[in-house]
Design an enzyme around this catalytic site. Structure first.
Site, mmCIF file in Angstrom:
data_model
loop_
_atom_site.group_PDB
_atom_site.id
_atom_site.type_symbol
_atom_site.label_atom_id
_atom_site.label_comp_id
_atom_site.label_asym_id
_atom_site.label_seq_id
_atom_site.Cartn_x
_atom_site.Cartn_y
_atom_site.Cartn_z
ATOM 1 N N HIS A 1 -6.976 -5.558 2.631
ATOM 2 C CA HIS A 1 -6.039 -4.920 3.586
ATOM 3 C C HIS A 1 -5.417 -5.953 4.489
ATOM 4 C CE1 HIS A 1 -6.782 -0.582 2.708
ATOM 5 N NE2 HIS A 1 -8.157 -1.032 2.503
ATOM 6 N N ASP B 1 0.891 -1.138 -0.087
ATOM 7 C CA ASP B 1 0.031 0.016 -0.376
ATOM 8 C C ASP B 1 1.041 1.344 -0.074
ATOM 9 O OD1 ASP B 1 -3.081 0.598 1.148
ATOM 10 O OD2 ASP B 1 -1.927 2.206 1.052
ATOM 11 N N HIS C 1 -10.584 -5.150 -2.590
ATOM 12 C CA HIS C 1 -9.140 -5.312 -2.217
ATOM 13 C C HIS C 1 -9.366 -5.613 -0.841
ATOM 14 C CE1 HIS C 1 -10.098 -1.291 -2.026
ATOM 15 N NE2 HIS C 1 -9.445 -0.995 -0.775
HETATM 16 P P1 AMP Z 1 -9.881 1.663 0.825
HETATM 17 O O1 AMP Z 1 -9.967 2.779 1.662
HETATM 18 O O2 AMP Z 1 -10.257 0.393 1.629
HETATM 19 O O3 AMP Z 1 -10.584 1.515 -0.609
HETATM 20 O O4 AMP Z 1 -8.401 1.394 0.543
HETATM 21 C C1 AMP Z 1 -7.567 2.217 -0.698
HETATM 22 C C2 AMP Z 1 -6.125 1.812 -0.286
HETATM 23 O O5 AMP Z 1 -5.401 1.734 -1.319
HETATM 24 C C3 AMP Z 1 -5.612 2.826 0.550
HETATM 25 O O6 AMP Z 1 -5.014 2.423 1.747
HETATM 26 C C4 AMP Z 1 -4.571 3.596 -0.215
HETATM 27 O O7 AMP Z 1 -3.379 3.899 0.554
HETATM 28 C C5 AMP Z 1 -4.169 2.497 -1.154
HETATM 29 N N1 AMP Z 1 -3.838 2.944 -2.412
HETATM 30 C C6 AMP Z 1 -4.733 3.963 -3.309
HETATM 31 N N2 AMP Z 1 -3.921 3.773 -4.572
HETATM 32 C C7 AMP Z 1 -2.818 3.296 -4.552
HETATM 33 C C8 AMP Z 1 -1.659 3.016 -5.460
HETATM 34 N N3 AMP Z 1 -1.718 3.606 -6.544
HETATM 35 N N4 AMP Z 1 -0.799 2.146 -4.972
HETATM 36 C C9 AMP Z 1 -0.915 1.413 -3.778
HETATM 37 N N5 AMP Z 1 -1.951 1.928 -2.997
HETATM 38 C C10 AMP Z 1 -2.800 2.651 -3.227
#
Ligand code: AMP
Ligand code: ZN
Length: 134
Positions: free
Chosen positions: A101, A30, A99
């Site tokens: 986490h 992440d 996704h």
């Molecule tokens: P959510 O809030 O559950 O939708 O999680 C989205 C996650 O994606 C967050 O923890 C962000 O830090 C992560 N994120 C967003 N864009 C990217 C990216 N390009 N590469 C890696 N992580 C990302």
């Protein structure tokens, strides 16, 4: 799906720090980690969230989460592990491609995955049991 950033990352069109890849998934670090080693399991096929993902992919994602949790715990020597999966804006979802986490936890790391416990009243309990079980 066009213009879905996680579709592009999962399928290798956008580079990422990839920890694991197979025909169905890519696991990446992440970019805004909650803790050291915070990773994301991304299916290569698009589903917005838990309501859309197939049973088969949901099952495979959980098996992969188990595998990655063990591996990350071993190599990072963390003290615990959270698996978090947000669905819908109200639940904190910001990227609308399913996704999971993977969040390694360390004693006193201050990472806030918590809520204030409420009270389950008899009325609400009866209402929900009736609605779910019919
Ligand atoms: P959510 O809030 O559950 O939708 O999680 C989205 C996650 O994606 C967050 O923890 C962000 O830090 C992560 N994120 C967003 N864009 C990217 C990216 N390009 N590469 C890696 N992580 C990302
Ligand atoms: Zn997508």
């Amino acid at each position: 799906m066009e213009n879905c950033i996680f579709c592009k990352i999962a399928n290798g069109e956008i580079p990422s720090a990839t920890l694991y890849e197979d025909e169905d998934f890519r696991v990446i670090l992440d970019l805004g980690p909650a803790s050291k080693g915070h990773a994301l399991i991304l299916p290569k096929t698009h589903a917005a969230n838990i309501y859309e993902i197939s049973d088969e992919m949901a099952a495979k994602a959980m098996v992969l989460a188990k595998k990655m949790a063990s591996k990350l715990t071993e190599v990072l020597n963390c003290d615990g592990f959270n698996i978090v999966q947000n669905n819908g804006e109200a639940a904190g979802q910001t990227v609308f491609h399913f996704h999971m986490h993977l969040i390694p936890r360390y004693k006193n790391d201050g990472v806030g995955i918590q809520w204030k416990p409420g009270t389950l009243t008899d009325e609400v309990k009866a209402e929900i049991l009736e609605k779910v079980k019919g």
